[in-house]
Scaffold this motif. Sequence first.
Motif, PDB file in Angstrom:
ATOM      1  N   ALA A   8       0.815  -1.222   0.000  1.00  9.19           N
ATOM      2  CA  ALA A   8       0.000   0.000   0.000  1.00  9.19           C
ATOM      3  C   ALA A   8       0.843   1.263   0.000  1.00  9.19           C
ATOM      4  N   GLY A   9       2.145   1.132   0.179  1.00 10.38           N
ATOM      5  CA  GLY A   9       3.012   2.308   0.217  1.00 10.38           C
ATOM      6  C   GLY A   9       3.214   2.924  -1.152  1.00 10.38           C
ATOM      7  N   MET A  10       3.228   4.251  -1.206  1.00  3.93           N
ATOM      8  CA  MET A  10       3.393   4.955  -2.475  1.00  3.93           C
ATOM      9  C   MET A  10       4.830   4.897  -2.977  1.00  3.93           C
ATOM     10  N   GLY A  11       4.989   5.239  -4.246  1.00  2.40           N
ATOM     11  CA  GLY A  11       6.315   5.311  -4.826  1.00  2.40           C
ATOM     12  C   GLY A  11       7.213   6.246  -4.038  1.00  2.40           C
ATOM     13  N   ALA A  16      10.884  -0.178  -4.398  1.00  3.81           N
ATOM     14  CA  ALA A  16      11.753  -0.954  -5.286  1.00  3.81           C
ATOM     15  C   ALA A  16      12.580  -1.951  -4.480  1.00  3.81           C
ATOM     16  N   SER A  17      13.057  -1.513  -3.330  1.00  4.99           N
ATOM     17  CA  SER A  17      13.796  -2.424  -2.451  1.00  4.99           C
ATOM     18  C   SER A  17      12.888  -3.517  -1.916  1.00  4.99           C
ATOM     19  N   LEU A  18      11.654  -3.154  -1.585  1.00  8.04           N
ATOM     20  CA  LEU A  18      10.713  -4.149  -1.067  1.00  8.04           C
ATOM     21  C   LEU A  18      10.408  -5.207  -2.115  1.00  8.04           C
ATOM     22  N   LYS A  19      10.261  -4.797  -3.354  1.00  9.57           N
ATOM     23  CA  LYS A  19      10.015  -5.770  -4.433  1.00  9.57           C
ATOM     24  C   LYS A  19      11.130  -6.822  -4.469  1.00  9.57           C
ATOM     25  N   VAL A  20      12.367  -6.368  -4.450  1.00  8.45           N
ATOM     26  CA  VAL A  20      13.496  -7.291  -4.498  1.00  8.45           C
ATOM     27  C   VAL A  20      13.546  -8.141  -3.235  1.00  8.45           C
ATOM     28  N   PRO A  83      -8.942 -11.076  -0.018  1.00 10.84           N
ATOM     29  CA  PRO A  83      -9.126 -10.956   1.438  1.00 10.84           C
ATOM     30  C   PRO A  83      -8.100 -11.707   2.268  1.00 10.84           C
ATOM     31  N   GLN A  84      -7.402 -12.664   1.669  1.00 11.99           N
ATOM     32  CA  GLN A  84      -6.367 -13.398   2.400  1.00 11.99           C
ATOM     33  C   GLN A  84      -4.998 -12.721   2.278  1.00 11.99           C
ATOM     34  N   GLY A  85      -4.915 -11.694   1.449  1.00 12.53           N
ATOM     35  CA  GLY A  85      -3.643 -11.029   1.242  1.00 12.53           C
ATOM     36  C   GLY A  85      -3.227 -10.164   2.427  1.00 12.53           C
ATOM     37  N   LYS A  86      -1.946 -10.209   2.761  1.00  8.23           N
ATOM     38  CA  LYS A  86      -1.408  -9.338   3.800  1.00  8.23           C
ATOM     39  C   LYS A  86      -1.033  -7.997   3.168  1.00  8.23           C
ATOM     40  N   VAL A  87      -1.124  -6.939   3.973  1.00 16.43           N
ATOM     41  CA  VAL A  87      -0.892  -5.593   3.464  1.00 16.43           C
ATOM     42  C   VAL A  87       0.358  -5.009   4.113  1.00 16.43           C
ATOM     43  N   ILE A  88       1.257  -4.513   3.270  1.00 16.85           N
ATOM     44  CA  ILE A  88       2.473  -3.868   3.762  1.00 16.85           C
ATOM     45  C   ILE A  88       2.425  -2.403   3.357  1.00 16.85           C
ATOM     46  N   LEU A  89       2.432  -1.531   4.345  1.00 17.24           N
ATOM     47  CA  LEU A  89       2.414  -0.090   4.112  1.00 17.24           C
ATOM     48  C   LEU A  89       3.813   0.468   4.373  1.00 17.24           C
ATOM     49  N   THR A  90       4.558   0.726   3.318  1.00 12.36           N
ATOM     50  CA  THR A  90       5.874   1.345   3.478  1.00 12.36           C
ATOM     51  C   THR A  90       5.694   2.841   3.712  1.00 12.36           C
ATOM     52  N   VAL A  91       6.430   3.357   4.682  1.00 15.15           N
ATOM     53  CA  VAL A  91       6.318   4.765   5.056  1.00 15.15           C
ATOM     54  C   VAL A  91       7.708   5.374   5.212  1.00 15.15           C
ATOM     55  N   ARG A  92       7.740   6.696   5.231  1.00 17.13           N
ATOM     56  CA  ARG A  92       8.969   7.440   5.515  1.00 17.13           C
ATOM     57  C   ARG A  92       8.561   8.846   5.931  1.00 17.13           C
ATOM     58  N   TYR A 164       5.735  -0.234   7.753  1.00 17.35           N
ATOM     59  CA  TYR A 164       7.130  -0.671   7.611  1.00 17.35           C
ATOM     60  C   TYR A 164       8.009   0.384   6.956  1.00 17.35           C
ATOM     61  N   LYS A 165       9.169   0.600   7.547  1.00 13.31           N
ATOM     62  CA  LYS A 165      10.231   1.386   6.932  1.00 13.31           C
ATOM     63  C   LYS A 165      11.298   0.413   6.443  1.00 13.31           C
TER      64      LYS A 165
END
Length: 222
Positions: A8-11, A16-20, A83-92, A164-165
């Motif tokens: 859910a975190g914006m660009g 990009a690091s999270l994808k890898v 609905p079974q997917g977990k959500v990761i919100l990257t923030v800074r 998550y950061k």
Amino acid sequence: MTIKIIGAGMGRTGTASLKVALETLGLGQCYHMTEVLKNPKTATDWINAAEGNADWDKIFNGYTATVDNPGCNYWKELADYYPQGKVILTVRDADKWFESTSETIHSSAFAGFIKNSPFGEMVQKTVWDIMENRMDDRKYMIDFFNNRTAEIIDYIAPERLLVYKVSEGWEPLCNFLDIPVPDTKFPRINSRDETKQVLENLLASTGDEEAMVAAGHAVHKD
């Protein structure tokens, strides 16, 4: 195959690091804006989604996770659809996020460059329209960032959400996903300077489809 992780975190929040990182953990292929650059015809699928005609199974065919734009802007729809997917919100820090986007993905030079292309139409409808085209308005964008973060935290069940950061590294991510911490360095890619260089190379090109594909590959050096 279905989406198990919804970013859910914006660009410019470490996506990009999270994808890898997710791919390094063996969780399958992760969708990112670079996938659209590498496969220009898929821009139409996202335009359809923005117009209320999303075919998520088609868009994410072959993927088990999604992060970054444009998917992050449909976090609510995706959380409901998977609905079974977990959500990761990257923030800074919101100020630093604004400064980074202003020099890269929301810069006037980049906007002008992609304006009259299917990719530009896709970005306009899936990203900039959501921000009311006020990407250069610092106060608005910082409020947008913070309000959006609060909305996601309020909507997603706590046990399903990781705020998550990427600077925190492997441990919180692996704990959330119930996966052992790997014996490898956490990926740190796509810094502001690296992104600026990729965009500068793109802006210096002819702007044809081949250049867009090359830019997509350059972000993750693949």
